[in-house]
Scaffold this motif. Structure first.
Motif, PDB file in Angstrom:
ATOM      1  N   LEU A 432       0.800  -1.008   0.321  1.00 49.08           N
ATOM      2  CA  LEU A 432      -0.244  -0.148  -0.211  1.00 49.08           C
ATOM      3  C   LEU A 432       1.261   1.296  -0.245  1.00 49.08           C
ATOM      4  N   SER A 433       1.200   2.369  -1.399  1.00 43.44           N
ATOM      5  CA  SER A 433       1.802   2.747  -1.279  1.00 43.44           C
ATOM      6  C   SER A 433       0.887   4.424  -1.217  1.00 43.44           C
ATOM      7  N   ILE A 434       1.262   5.635  -0.093  1.00 47.99           N
ATOM      8  CA  ILE A 434       0.380   6.705   0.182  1.00 47.99           C
ATOM      9  C   ILE A 434       1.297   7.856  -0.828  1.00 47.99           C
ATOM     10  N   ASP A 435       0.456   8.735  -0.767  1.00 52.77           N
ATOM     11  CA  ASP A 435       1.012  10.267  -1.561  1.00 52.77           C
ATOM     12  C   ASP A 435       0.368  11.175  -0.877  1.00 52.77           C
ATOM     13  N   ALA A 436       0.151  11.903  -0.576  1.00 51.75           N
ATOM     14  CA  ALA A 436      -0.392  13.139   0.170  1.00 51.75           C
ATOM     15  C   ALA A 436      -0.371  14.266  -0.253  1.00 51.75           C
ATOM     16  N   ASP A 437      -1.002  15.289  -0.974  1.00 49.97           N
ATOM     17  CA  ASP A 437      -0.749  17.187  -0.979  1.00 49.97           C
ATOM     18  C   ASP A 437      -1.626  17.953   0.403  1.00 49.97           C
ATOM     19  N   ASP A 438      -1.651  18.532   0.518  1.00 57.56           N
ATOM     20  CA  ASP A 438      -2.018  19.374   0.820  1.00 57.56           C
ATOM     21  C   ASP A 438      -3.658  19.459   1.328  1.00 57.56           C
ATOM     22  N   THR A 439      -4.039  19.070  -0.137  1.00 59.26           N
ATOM     23  CA  THR A 439      -5.626  18.985  -0.490  1.00 59.26           C
ATOM     24  C   THR A 439      -6.236  16.924  -0.583  1.00 59.26           C
ATOM     25  N   THR A 440      -5.183  16.214  -0.903  1.00 59.80           N
ATOM     26  CA  THR A 440      -5.887  14.829  -1.351  1.00 59.80           C
ATOM     27  C   THR A 440      -5.132  14.240  -1.206  1.00 59.80           C
ATOM     28  N   VAL A 441      -5.249  13.312  -0.668  1.00 61.98           N
ATOM     29  CA  VAL A 441      -4.345  11.924  -0.063  1.00 61.98           C
ATOM     30  C   VAL A 441      -5.078  10.534  -1.150  1.00 61.98           C
ATOM     31  N   THR A 442      -3.360  10.047  -1.383  1.00 64.35           N
ATOM     32  CA  THR A 442      -3.775   8.821  -2.537  1.00 64.35           C
ATOM     33  C   THR A 442      -2.933   7.996  -2.461  1.00 64.35           C
ATOM     34  N   MET A 443      -3.646   6.816  -2.545  1.00 64.69           N
ATOM     35  CA  MET A 443      -3.667   5.443  -1.851  1.00 64.69           C
ATOM     36  C   MET A 443      -3.625   4.502  -3.427  1.00 64.69           C
ATOM     37  N   ARG A 444      -2.297   3.542  -2.952  1.00 67.28           N
ATOM     38  CA  ARG A 444      -2.672   2.120  -4.391  1.00 67.28           C
ATOM     39  C   ARG A 444      -2.600   1.599  -3.476  1.00 67.28           C
ATOM     40  N   TRP A 445      -3.463   0.251  -3.747  1.00 69.54           N
ATOM     41  CA  TRP A 445      -2.947  -1.233  -3.198  1.00 69.54           C
ATOM     42  C   TRP A 445      -2.412  -2.512  -4.145  1.00 69.54           C
ATOM     43  N   GLN A 446      -1.456  -2.405  -4.172  1.00 70.73           N
ATOM     44  CA  GLN A 446      -1.272  -3.399  -5.409  1.00 70.73           C
ATOM     45  C   GLN A 446      -0.610  -5.245  -4.551  1.00 70.73           C
ATOM     46  N   GLU A 447      -1.492  -6.078  -5.609  1.00 70.30           N
ATOM     47  CA  GLU A 447      -1.410  -7.529  -4.568  1.00 70.30           C
ATOM     48  C   GLU A 447      -0.649  -8.019  -6.053  1.00 70.30           C
ATOM     49  N   ARG A 448       0.582  -8.748  -5.457  1.00 72.36           N
ATOM     50  CA  ARG A 448       1.622  -9.442  -7.125  1.00 72.36           C
ATOM     51  C   ARG A 448       2.014 -11.004  -5.822  1.00 72.36           C
ATOM     52  N   GLY A 449       1.858 -11.954  -7.319  1.00 73.32           N
ATOM     53  CA  GLY A 449       1.711 -12.608  -6.626  1.00 73.32           C
ATOM     54  C   GLY A 449       0.577 -14.336  -7.052  1.00 73.32           C
ATOM     55  N   GLY A 450      -0.312 -13.143  -7.372  1.00 76.94           N
ATOM     56  CA  GLY A 450      -1.070 -14.511  -6.455  1.00 76.94           C
ATOM     57  C   GLY A 450      -1.966 -14.537  -7.536  1.00 76.94           C
ATOM     58  N   PRO A 451      -3.048 -15.531  -7.453  1.00 76.44           N
ATOM     59  CA  PRO A 451      -3.666 -16.315  -8.288  1.00 76.44           C
ATOM     60  C   PRO A 451      -4.240 -15.661  -9.493  1.00 76.44           C
ATOM     61  N   ALA A 452      -4.700 -16.470 -10.624  1.00 75.03           N
ATOM     62  CA  ALA A 452      -4.899 -15.303 -11.259  1.00 75.03           C
ATOM     63  C   ALA A 452      -6.994 -15.564 -11.100  1.00 75.03           C
ATOM     64  N   ILE A 453      -7.629 -14.296 -10.938  1.00 75.00           N
ATOM     65  CA  ILE A 453      -8.554 -14.342 -10.417  1.00 75.00           C
ATOM     66  C   ILE A 453      -9.391 -13.774 -11.515  1.00 75.00           C
ATOM     67  N   GLY A 454     -10.854 -13.788 -11.648  1.00 72.58           N
ATOM     68  CA  GLY A 454     -11.284 -12.775 -12.334  1.00 72.58           C
ATOM     69  C   GLY A 454     -12.004 -11.337 -12.173  1.00 72.58           C
ATOM     70  N   THR A 455     -13.044 -10.524 -12.573  1.00 67.67           N
ATOM     71  CA  THR A 455     -13.145  -9.676 -12.035  1.00 67.67           C
ATOM     72  C   THR A 455     -14.078  -9.384 -11.090  1.00 67.67           C
ATOM     73  N   ILE A 456     -14.143  -9.863 -10.150  1.00 69.44           N
ATOM     74  CA  ILE A 456     -15.228  -9.801  -9.075  1.00 69.44           C
ATOM     75  C   ILE A 456     -16.980  -8.267  -8.799  1.00 69.44           C
ATOM     76  N   SER A 457     -17.484  -8.642  -8.399  1.00 71.28           N
ATOM     77  CA  SER A 457     -18.741  -8.778  -9.241  1.00 71.28           C
ATOM     78  C   SER A 457     -18.644  -6.947  -8.105  1.00 71.28           C
ATOM     79  N   ALA A 458     -19.149  -5.352  -8.878  1.00 68.84           N
ATOM     80  CA  ALA A 458     -19.660  -4.700  -8.139  1.00 68.84           C
ATOM     81  C   ALA A 458     -20.720  -4.560  -7.287  1.00 68.84           C
ATOM     82  N   SER A 459     -21.350  -5.269  -7.118  1.00 68.36           N
ATOM     83  CA  SER A 459     -22.902  -5.648  -6.332  1.00 68.36           C
ATOM     84  C   SER A 459     -22.697  -6.003  -4.995  1.00 68.36           C
TER      85      SER A 459
END
Length: 503
Positions: A432-459
């Motif tokens: 989880l990489s975090i960057d922040a400025d005066d107005t916004t905090v951005t974060m990126r969660w990035q998995e690696r080395g996992g099994p191939a999975i399909g798109t998860i339902s948005a519901s």
């Protein structure tokens, strides 16, 4: 003299300005030092010694601004000098007299003004000693009002000294007048006032100090003032004062001070060095304020807060226990109950981290930090190596408002990674990489080395939880991508959502 009318006519003022030799350049480090002291004690960004003539005002001393003066048409002091009382403007934008001034509509965006007139012994106003703030304020405290008057008199004493230097023989008289006036006015202040030489030797305490401590007058000079300190506060107080004297740092400390009746009461002491233009310390001035009642009330509030936090934590434990008991009698819901219990435990960890018992957080993490909360949430999934879930980048201060949705969101994400994603096998991991400025905090969660999975339902539940926590409660957004190496989620959240005071 106080009831006599001021001589504000042009001829009288021009003659006084000439007598005080104020038309020639003035480089008086004492006036700048007075401005710094007034700005500090009145909690204002700008303080000025202003001389007002027919067309403009010049700043004979200043702090917090590079301006050397303004036109008279933009001068608050032109009005303030026409009164013997301190002039206070709570909000210039709401005052028709000043709302259109350039320094109100533009830099430095003056909102609050307080000015004490600079008046000669003959009753001729020269200008004002004033403070400016870019925030509206209701007014000055009693102590600040007395200080502003005191320092306005000190400015006049400096100007008198300048005048006296043109006539040999009057310099000593001006210095004696300044010293005497300082002592008289300091004795009228409701706070305890003290002063020390540049080397830290304390040589003045006002009448309020001696009335409070009960010490004989003069007994506090040198290190004598330490006789009134609580024995347990001697060492740290001495260290703090010596450090301020050595490095010229502002002096601020709370200690217990023995009152004349023998009771020890908490006091807040502040001191500021008056400096020459070359930075050399000329003298120390400070105040000492009884804060005992305020401190006791604060400790009582903290105790109540800790008790409330403890009871809330017990509620989490009771709910978790009830879920466990229910699952034992209904095997069909055991999987659901386990997930629900984990989410409640995540809420409990968030509560512990930002609550008054937040000291239980890892010692390497600052209380109320985003990094600290995330390490609490991710700890059960770290594995033996402790590096399967990495948090890096900027840290952000959080409070109880943001801790709950953040804890629920990232608990759900890391749980799904352990069930279906990169943490479901021994080789995978996440960052989880975090960057922040005066107005916004951005974060990126990035998995690696996992099994191939399909798109998860948005519901699904996880998506609905992220919508509730990230979008609705925090006012942010997120976007998911399923790359070949694992799930990637990008977050963007307003910085103001993390704490009530951020932004």
């Amino acid at each position: 003299m106080k009831d006599e009318a001021l001589l504000v006519d042009s001829a009288s003022r021009a003659a006084a300005i000439t007598r005080f030799d104020l038309l020639s350049p003035i480089e008086d480090t004492h006036l700048d030092a007075i401005c710094r002291l007034v700005a500090s004690q009145c909690d204002a960004p700008i303080a000025l010694v202003s001389l007002v003539d027919e067309n403009e005002q010049r700043f004979l001393g200043s702090t917090g601004t590079e301006l050397g003066g303004t036109s008279r048409s933009n001068s608050f002091c032109a009005l303030a000098m026409e009164s013997r009382d301190i002039t206070v403007v709570p909000d210039a934008t709401q005052d028709a007299r000043f709302a259109a001034y350039d320094i109100v509509t533009g830099e430095p965006h003056v909102r609050f003004y307080a000015g004490a007139p600079l008046i000669t012994a003959e009753g001729v106003p020269l200008g004002a000693l004033c403070i400016l703030d870019d925030r509206p304020r209701p007014g000055l405290t009693d102590a600040q009002t007395v200080l502003l008057r005191l320092m306005a008199d000190a400015v006049m004493d400096r100007l008198l000294l300048r005048r006296a230097r043109r006539d040999e023989g009057m310099a000593a008289m001006a210095l004696d007048t300044s010293e005497g006036r300082f002592r008289i006015l300091a004795d009228t202040m409701p706070q305890m006032v003290w002063s020390s030489r540049a080397d830290g030797y304390s040589d003045y305490f006002n009448a309020r100090w001696y009335a409070f401590t009960g010490l004989p007058e003069g007994a506090s000079e040198g290190d004598g003032w330490r006789l009134s300190l609580h024995p347990d506060d001697h060492e740290r107080t001495g260290i703090a004062w010596r450090r301020s004297v050595e490095f010229g740092e502002p002096y601020e400390i709370e200690y217990r001070l023995k009152r004349a009746d023998g009771q020890y009461r908490w006091a807040l002491t502040r001191g500021l060095a008056m400096r020459a233009e070359d930075g050399q310390i000329l003298r120390w001035f400070g105040t000492c304020t009884d804060i005992h009642d305020h401190r006791i009330a604060q400790e009582e509030r903290e105790l109540i807060s800790q008790e409330l936090s403890h009871r809330i934590k017990n509620i989490f434990a009771v709910i978790s226990g009830l879920i466990g008991l229910s699952a034992q009698s209904s095997p069909a819901i055991q999987s659901y109950a386990a997930s629900l219990r984990d989410r409640i435990l995540a809420l409990g960890r968030a509560h512990d981290f930002v609550g008054p018992q937040g000291h239980i957080a890892p010692p390497t993490q600052q209380k109320n930090s985003l990094h600290g909360l995330l390490h609490e949430i991710f700890a059960p999934y770290e594995g033996e190596g402790g590096n399967r879930v990495i948090v890096d980048g900027a840290d952000v201060v959080i409070d109880d408002r943001s801790a709950t949705p953040l804890a629920l969101s990232f608990h759900e994400i890391v749980t799904n990674a352990a069930k279906y994603g990169a943490l479901s096998n021994q080789k995978g991991g996440a960052r989880l990489s975090i960057d922040a400025d005066d107005t916004t905090v951005t974060m990126r969660w990035q998995e690696r080395g996992g099994p191939a999975i399909g798109t998860i339902s948005a519901s699904g539940f996880g998506s609905r939880l992220l919508d509730l926590s990230i979008k609705r409660q925090l006012g942010g957004s997120y976007e998911r991508q399923w790359e070949a190496d694992g799930l990637v989620i990008d977050f963007a959240i307003p910085r103001s959502a993390f704490t009530r005071t951020s932004g």
